[in-house]
Design a protein around this motif. Structure first.
Motif, short mmCIF file in Angstrom:
data_model
loop_
_atom_site.label_atom_id
_atom_site.label_comp_id
_atom_site.label_asym_id
_atom_site.label_seq_id
_atom_site.Cartn_x
_atom_site.Cartn_y
_atom_site.Cartn_z
N ARG A 70 0.56 -1.13 -0.36
CA ARG A 70 -0.22 -0.32 -0.37
C ARG A 70 1.20 1.15 -0.14
O ARG A 70 0.65 2.13 -0.11
CB ARG A 70 -0.96 -0.43 1.14
CG ARG A 70 -1.95 1.82 1.36
CD ARG A 70 -2.96 1.20 2.60
NE ARG A 70 -2.57 0.35 3.82
CZ ARG A 70 -2.67 -0.96 4.48
NH1 ARG A 70 -3.23 -1.72 3.97
NH2 ARG A 70 -2.46 -1.14 5.63
N GLU A 71 1.95 0.94 0.87
CA GLU A 71 3.33 2.65 0.45
C GLU A 71 3.45 3.10 -0.75
O GLU A 71 3.58 4.12 -1.08
CB GLU A 71 3.87 2.16 2.34
CG GLU A 71 3.14 2.47 3.45
CD GLU A 71 4.44 2.24 4.56
OE1 GLU A 71 5.37 1.79 3.94
OE2 GLU A 71 3.86 2.49 5.87
N GLN A 72 4.26 1.21 -1.04
CA GLN A 72 4.60 1.40 -2.47
C GLN A 72 3.94 2.26 -3.50
O GLN A 72 3.75 2.88 -3.99
CB GLN A 72 5.02 0.55 -3.09
CG GLN A 72 5.83 0.06 -4.37
CD GLN A 72 6.18 -1.04 -4.75
OE1 GLN A 72 5.61 -1.91 -3.48
NE2 GLN A 72 7.76 -1.15 -5.58
N ARG A 73 2.46 1.54 -3.71
CA ARG A 73 1.23 1.94 -4.15
C ARG A 73 0.81 3.71 -4.65
O ARG A 73 1.32 4.78 -4.78
CB ARG A 73 -0.38 1.66 -4.49
CG ARG A 73 -1.52 2.01 -5.26
CD ARG A 73 -2.63 1.44 -4.55
NE ARG A 73 -2.63 1.76 -2.59
CZ ARG A 73 -3.40 1.41 -2.13
NH1 ARG A 73 -4.48 0.16 -2.68
NH2 ARG A 73 -3.58 2.54 -1.40
N ASP A 74 1.03 4.26 -3.01
CA ASP A 74 0.41 5.42 -2.51
C ASP A 74 2.49 6.44 -3.16
O ASP A 74 1.68 7.65 -2.81
CB ASP A 74 0.53 5.25 -0.88
CG ASP A 74 -1.35 4.88 -0.75
OD1 ASP A 74 -1.92 4.59 -1.70
OD2 ASP A 74 -1.10 5.05 0.66
N GLY A 76 3.67 5.91 -5.09
CA GLY A 76 4.06 6.22 -7.10
C GLY A 76 2.68 6.87 -7.83
O GLY A 76 3.15 7.66 -8.18
N ARG A 77 1.76 7.03 -6.86
CA ARG A 77 0.89 8.28 -6.64
C ARG A 77 1.15 9.43 -6.77
O ARG A 77 0.82 10.85 -7.73
CB ARG A 77 -0.57 7.95 -5.40
CG ARG A 77 -1.09 6.61 -6.58
CD ARG A 77 -2.83 6.74 -6.05
NE ARG A 77 -3.64 5.46 -6.32
CZ ARG A 77 -4.76 5.00 -5.63
NH1 ARG A 77 -5.06 5.55 -4.59
NH2 ARG A 77 -5.24 3.84 -6.20
N LYS A 78 2.20 9.83 -6.00
CA LYS A 78 2.35 11.85 -4.85
C LYS A 78 3.61 11.82 -6.05
O LYS A 78 4.16 12.74 -6.99
CB LYS A 78 3.47 11.88 -3.88
CG LYS A 78 1.82 10.98 -3.17
CD LYS A 78 2.75 11.17 -1.48
CE LYS A 78 1.06 10.68 -0.48
NZ LYS A 78 1.97 10.28 0.69
#
Length: 79
Positions: A70-74, A76-78
């Protein structure tokens, strides 16, 4: 060339200790045994505790993996 004990021990520093005597056990064999017999319910309880510990560990590992994903996904969005 055949090695002798003196050849092998030449590089070993002198040891302080029990003077080469065998160490005596700190607990006698009779006292090392369990004071009371293990009942079937004790065995079941011990096994159940192990199963619960294993499940808790697996759950903690899965939670950590999901959090990292989840942290890696978030991240990537930022970026």
């Amino acid at each position: 060339m055949k090695m002798t004990l003196e050849d092998l021990l030449a590089g070993v520093p002198a040891q302080d200790g029990n003077g080469g005597q065998l160490l005596s056990p700190s607990v006698s064999a009779s006292k090392a045994r369990r004071a009371e017999p293990v009942t079937p319910i004790d065995k079941t309880t011990a096994i159940a505790k192990l199963v619960l510990q294993d499940e808790a560990q697996a759950r903690a590992n899965k939670t950590a993996q999901l959090k990292a994903a989840r942290e890696q996904r978030d991240a990537g969005r930022k970026g």
